[in-house]
Motif scaffolding. Structure first.
Motif, short mmCIF file in Angstrom:
data_model
loop_
_atom_site.label_atom_id
_atom_site.label_comp_id
_atom_site.label_asym_id
_atom_site.label_seq_id
_atom_site.Cartn_x
_atom_site.Cartn_y
_atom_site.Cartn_z
N LEU A 240 0.96 -1.29 -0.10
CA LEU A 240 0.01 -0.06 -0.01
C LEU A 240 0.87 1.09 0.03
O LEU A 240 0.61 2.36 -0.56
CB LEU A 240 -0.85 -0.11 1.21
CG LEU A 240 -2.45 -0.67 1.01
CD1 LEU A 240 -3.09 -0.62 2.27
CD2 LEU A 240 -2.97 0.32 0.14
N GLY A 241 1.90 1.09 0.78
CA GLY A 241 2.75 2.48 0.97
C GLY A 241 3.86 2.46 -0.15
O GLY A 241 4.78 3.13 -0.04
N HIS A 242 3.99 1.41 -1.29
CA HIS A 242 5.17 1.33 -1.96
C HIS A 242 4.70 1.12 -3.54
O HIS A 242 5.75 1.04 -4.40
CB HIS A 242 6.07 0.26 -1.68
CG HIS A 242 6.81 0.59 -0.40
ND1 HIS A 242 6.18 -0.02 1.10
CD2 HIS A 242 8.02 0.77 -0.30
CE1 HIS A 242 7.13 0.54 1.85
NE2 HIS A 242 8.15 0.91 1.43
N THR A 243 3.64 1.04 -3.67
CA THR A 243 3.07 0.75 -4.94
C THR A 243 1.53 1.29 -5.28
O THR A 243 0.96 1.11 -4.77
CB THR A 243 3.38 -0.65 -5.74
OG1 THR A 243 3.09 -0.64 -7.17
CG2 THR A 243 2.25 -1.50 -5.05
N THR A 244 1.34 1.61 -6.64
CA THR A 244 -0.07 1.83 -7.04
C THR A 244 -0.45 1.27 -8.28
O THR A 244 -1.32 1.56 -8.81
CB THR A 244 -0.25 3.36 -7.34
OG1 THR A 244 0.83 3.75 -8.28
CG2 THR A 244 -0.01 4.45 -6.07
N PRO B 264 4.74 -1.05 8.03
CA PRO B 264 3.83 -0.37 6.90
C PRO B 264 3.37 0.90 7.24
O PRO B 264 3.10 1.83 6.41
CB PRO B 264 2.66 -1.37 6.74
CG PRO B 264 3.56 -2.71 7.18
CD PRO B 264 4.42 -2.41 8.20
N ASN B 265 3.18 1.16 8.52
CA ASN B 265 2.61 2.31 9.14
C ASN B 265 3.40 3.48 8.95
O ASN B 265 2.84 4.81 9.06
CB ASN B 265 1.95 2.22 10.55
CG ASN B 265 3.37 2.40 11.48
OD1 ASN B 265 4.34 2.05 11.22
ND2 ASN B 265 3.08 2.88 12.91
N GLN B 266 4.69 3.49 8.63
CA GLN B 266 5.69 4.47 8.35
C GLN B 266 5.37 4.88 7.03
O GLN B 266 6.10 6.03 6.71
CB GLN B 266 7.19 3.91 8.53
CG GLN B 266 7.15 3.43 9.68
CD GLN B 266 7.22 4.42 10.98
OE1 GLN B 266 7.78 5.57 10.78
NE2 GLN B 266 6.65 4.33 12.14
N TYR B 267 4.43 4.42 6.12
CA TYR B 267 4.50 4.79 4.67
C TYR B 267 3.03 5.26 4.34
O TYR B 267 2.67 5.19 3.08
CB TYR B 267 4.92 3.66 3.85
CG TYR B 267 6.53 3.30 4.24
CD1 TYR B 267 7.65 3.89 3.52
CD2 TYR B 267 6.56 2.41 5.16
CE1 TYR B 267 8.74 3.56 4.17
CE2 TYR B 267 8.12 1.86 5.36
CZ TYR B 267 9.11 2.57 4.96
OH TYR B 267 10.33 2.31 5.21
N VAL B 268 2.20 5.54 5.26
CA VAL B 268 0.70 5.81 4.95
C VAL B 268 0.51 7.02 4.11
O VAL B 268 -0.39 7.14 3.59
CB VAL B 268 0.14 6.04 6.40
CG1 VAL B 268 0.12 4.93 7.26
CG2 VAL B 268 0.65 7.08 7.42
N SER B 269 1.56 7.91 4.08
CA SER B 269 1.35 9.15 3.06
C SER B 269 1.18 8.55 1.55
O SER B 269 0.59 9.52 0.95
CB SER B 269 2.51 10.02 3.24
OG SER B 269 3.74 9.49 2.98
N LYS B 270 1.58 7.45 1.35
CA LYS B 270 1.58 6.99 0.03
C LYS B 270 0.42 6.14 -0.27
O LYS B 270 0.30 5.42 -1.38
CB LYS B 270 2.85 6.30 -0.27
CG LYS B 270 4.16 7.40 -0.33
CD LYS B 270 5.41 6.45 -0.59
CE LYS B 270 6.37 7.55 -0.62
NZ LYS B 270 7.91 6.91 -1.14
N PHE B 271 -0.61 5.87 0.75
CA PHE B 271 -1.57 4.97 0.46
C PHE B 271 -2.56 5.43 -0.43
O PHE B 271 -3.24 6.83 -0.17
CB PHE B 271 -2.18 4.71 2.11
CG PHE B 271 -1.36 3.70 2.66
CD1 PHE B 271 -0.33 3.41 2.51
CD2 PHE B 271 -2.17 3.20 3.81
CE1 PHE B 271 0.65 2.49 3.37
CE2 PHE B 271 -1.38 2.37 4.64
CZ PHE B 271 -0.32 1.95 4.60
#
Length: 701
Positions: A564-568, A615-622
């Motif tokens: 979720l925080g590393h790809t779309t 994973p919660n460290q990358y929520v800005s990219k969710f």
């Protein structure tokens, strides 16, 4: 001649499969698999050979969607083949059928009276007919399970969960009644485990008891404040009786803090009770002892490294007279699973995962490297008294367990014959696709295996959406296997190509490959997964890379949270019982050794790793629409992990939904809950990938 015939059959199978892909009409009148079909299948296991070798008893579970139950009954089939017949049919169900040594009766477990208790029923081996008159052997208030007969027929060994300070059943009964009547339900904890799997502690311990088959007062032979669990997760017993009936070998963990320890050990104790003696020495887990028929050895599974539940499972031999221990699998780089001795004590047959399957292997007690004896995905080996036949369960991606047999040969692999056919009637109506294996280059140029499943009625000229499944464990595998939870055929039935990758950490590829995930959860394993998907998109022209959804549970749920925080690249995601916050997951899980090993310490001794892989460290990219699934009774990955993820998605205004089960643990097991899971998950994927709801009939609605 057999090899030529096998080649011709395999070639014909490939031709039929290819023809079906090019021409849907080749599938005949068969229909896509449905959830209702899956629930109609009998869940078969636990084969037991009668002392005269004429009969095989096994368990088959019936699922009722209407009653929301899963009920086991005992079945019998001639070892020579023929129709299987159900031999027990009580309302409460029966399981764990075990023949008496003389073959004139069998025991089983049933909750017909007084909770789980052990029952005995007469048996005529000449006709294969039970007497129909069962008698209740145990009547403990603390219940009973896991019966094992002594070879001389004088004792039955079983497990019951008791208060360790109680000296008799009257004490246990009074204590339970007082707790049940009390209006205060609070508990006071003074140590770990205060909860485990899906329940809070009842301050009880599993002890081994011995009772005569004629009845009497059972004797606790392992008193004290330690557990003797009945089975491991693979189903093999954690205790056994010596062939002379004088001794019991059992598994127990006596470390002070069990929640941080994997140090199970093997002990022996007189069958009349006494002071146990430890015979294992590894700081890792030693378990599942099994005496050789001649009484010379005790074989057991062992792990070398302390605190690592996924270290290589070796097969050790303890020589009872000398006390010497030998590693039979010193040069074998796969895991040893369920195993069985040959009657002459010359060899052991065991199941062991390899490249998406689970062959049965053979190793001599005198030494030498294990050899592959039976190909396929197999488990629960049992050997006939004459040593000529091996009985086992087999499954595939297209069919659940049935009972198989194979002749024991001294060299090479044996051909398996299907003995039971309880699920043929249902499966014969279903259009299923064979699984296809492929290999690609993963992280650090390592070869990685993946699998692909095409939908029924496949048309080579059409583009298909993708369900990308990520397995849990993380030490597990996809492959030629059946699942009642994440069933690849059911996932494909509504018109999807299903892609399954075995990334770093997967079993069946050697211990180095398994260890590759340690301390690197979001690193090489994720690269393996993404490289596998890249390979599929480039290799198979029917893949629609614009319509892909990723789904995973447990470690697979963590991987979804990480992605979720590393790809779309995905249109949607499904995160089931995943880890969202590594620090909170550490503080709320029960088996702490897992997190300590996988993240190389605790959050206070190695905070960098916990932060790096959370994973919660990358929520800005969710950004990807996500369905969150979690069970209230999941104490392996606490419900708070699911709540945190869903709350975050909602606050970020990422399209999201949560499916919450108040009565499920790490797995969704109740039939109607499972039905709801399939509907909600299927609808979610259809909504975002297909743009509209798929035909509801494919999910049994």
């Amino acid at each position: 001649m057999r090899r030529i015939l096998a080649f011709l059959i395999a070639s014909a199978s490939v031709f039929v499969a290819q023809n079906a892909r090019q021409n849907p009409a080749a599938m005949g009148q068969k229909r896509p698999f449905t959830f209702a079909d899956m629930m109609a299948l009998k869940r078969i296991g636990d084969p037991q050979v009668s002392p005269d070798g004429r009969w095989i008893m096994f368990s088959a579970v019936d699922v009722s969607l209407t009653e929301n139950t899963r009920k086991p009954h005992l079945w019998l089939i001639s070892a020579a083949g023929g129709d299987a017949k159900q031999v027990t049919s009580g309302e409460a169900g029966e399981n764990r059928g075990r023949f008496s040594p003389d073959g004139k009766s069998f025991s089983y477990t049933s909750s017909a009276v007084g909770g789980s208790q052990i029952w005995i029923e007469g048996f005529d081996s000449a006709s294969g007919a039970p007497s129909g008159q069962a008698r209740q052997l145990t009547s403990l208030s603390t219940e009973a399970d896991g019966a094992v007969w002594a070879r001389d027929g004088k004792h039955i060994l079983f497990v019951s969960e008791v208060y360790p300070d109680c000296k008799d059943d009257a004490c246990n009964k009074v204590r339970d009644e007082e707790n049940a009547k009390s209006k205060v339900k609070a508990k006071t904890f003074t140590r770990l485990f205060y909860r485990h799997w899906s329940s809070y502690t009842r301050f009880k311990r599993s002890h081994l008891f011995v009772v005569a088959p004629e009845g009497g007062i059972p004797v606790d032979i392992t008193p004290g404040d330690h557990d003797v669990p009945p089975f491991n997760l693979g189903g093999q017993d954690l205790y056994a009786i010596s062939p002379d009936g004088q001794e019991v070998a059992f598994t127990s963990n006596i470390d002070e803090v069990e929640a941080t320890s994997t140090n199970n050990d093997v002990f022996i104790v007189p069958i009349t009770g006494g002071t146990p003696r430890k015979i294992s020495t590894s700081p890792g887990s030693d378990s599942t002892p099994l005496y050789s028929p001649d009484g010379r050895y005790i074989a057991y599974r062992s792990q070398v490294r302390a605190g690592y539940e996924s270290d290589r499972f070796r097969l050790l031999l303890f020589e009872c007279k000398s006390g010497m221990t030998t590693d039979l699998t010193k040069n074998f780089d796969l895991w040893v699973e369920a195993f069985a001795w040959t009657p002459d004590s010359s060899a052991i047959y065991f199941a062991g995962e390899e490249h998406g399957g689970a062959p049965i292997w053979r190793v001599k007690a005198s030494g030498g490297d294990p050899e592959k004896a039976i190909a396929g995905t197999n488990d629960e080996p049992a050997i006939s008294p004459d040593g000529k036949t091996i009985v086992f369960t087999r499954q595939s991606v297209m069919a659940p367990n049935e009972i198989y047999t194979a002749s024991i040969v001294q060299n090479g692999t044996a051909e398996a014959q299907q003995l039971t056919h309880l699920n043929d009637a249902v499966l014969s109506q279903i259009a299923m696709s064979p699984i296809e294996s492929f290999e690609f280059t993963g992280a650090e140029k390592t070869k990685v295996q993946g699998f692909l499943l095409r939908p029924p009625g496949f048309n080579v000229g059409q583009k298909y959406p993708v369900k990308f499944l990520i397995h849990g464990g993380p030490q597990g595998q996809w492959g030629e296997e059946w699942s009642y939870r994440w069933n690849a055929e059911l996932m494909a039935a509504s018109g999807y190509v299903v892609v399954l990758i075995n990334p770093r950490g997967s079993t069946g590829y050697g211990q180095k490959f398994i260890d590759g995930i340690n301390g690197d959860w979001g690193g090489k394993p994720i690269m393996d997964l993404m490289n596998g998907l890249d390979y599929v998109e480039k290799t198979y022209p029917f893949i629609d890379k614009e319509r892909e959804c990723a789904l995973g549970a447990s470690y697979g749920g963590y991987a979804i949270d990480w992605l979720l925080g590393h790809t779309t690249r995905f249109k949607c995601m499904v995160a089931h019982d995943g880890m969202f916050n590594t620090v909170s997951a550490f503080g709320t899980t029960e088996e702490l050794w897992f997190n300590v090993w996988e993240f190389k310490g605790t959050p206070w001794t190695n905070p960098t790793a916990y932060k790096k892989w959370s994973p919660n460290q990358y929520v800005s990219k969710f950004k990807t629409p996500t369905l969150v699934v979690h069970g209230q009774l999941d104490y392996r990955l606490d419900i708070s992990e699911g709540f945190q993820l869903f709350t975050t998605l909602q606050l970020l205004k990422v399209p999201s939904k949560m499916l919450y089960f108040p009565d499920e643990g790490h797995w969704v097991l109740k039939p109607q809950n499972s039905q709801l899971w399939c509907k909600i998950v299927g609808d979610w994927v259809d909504q975002w990938v297909k743009g509209s709801r798929a035909t509801q009939a494919t999910r049994g609605e």
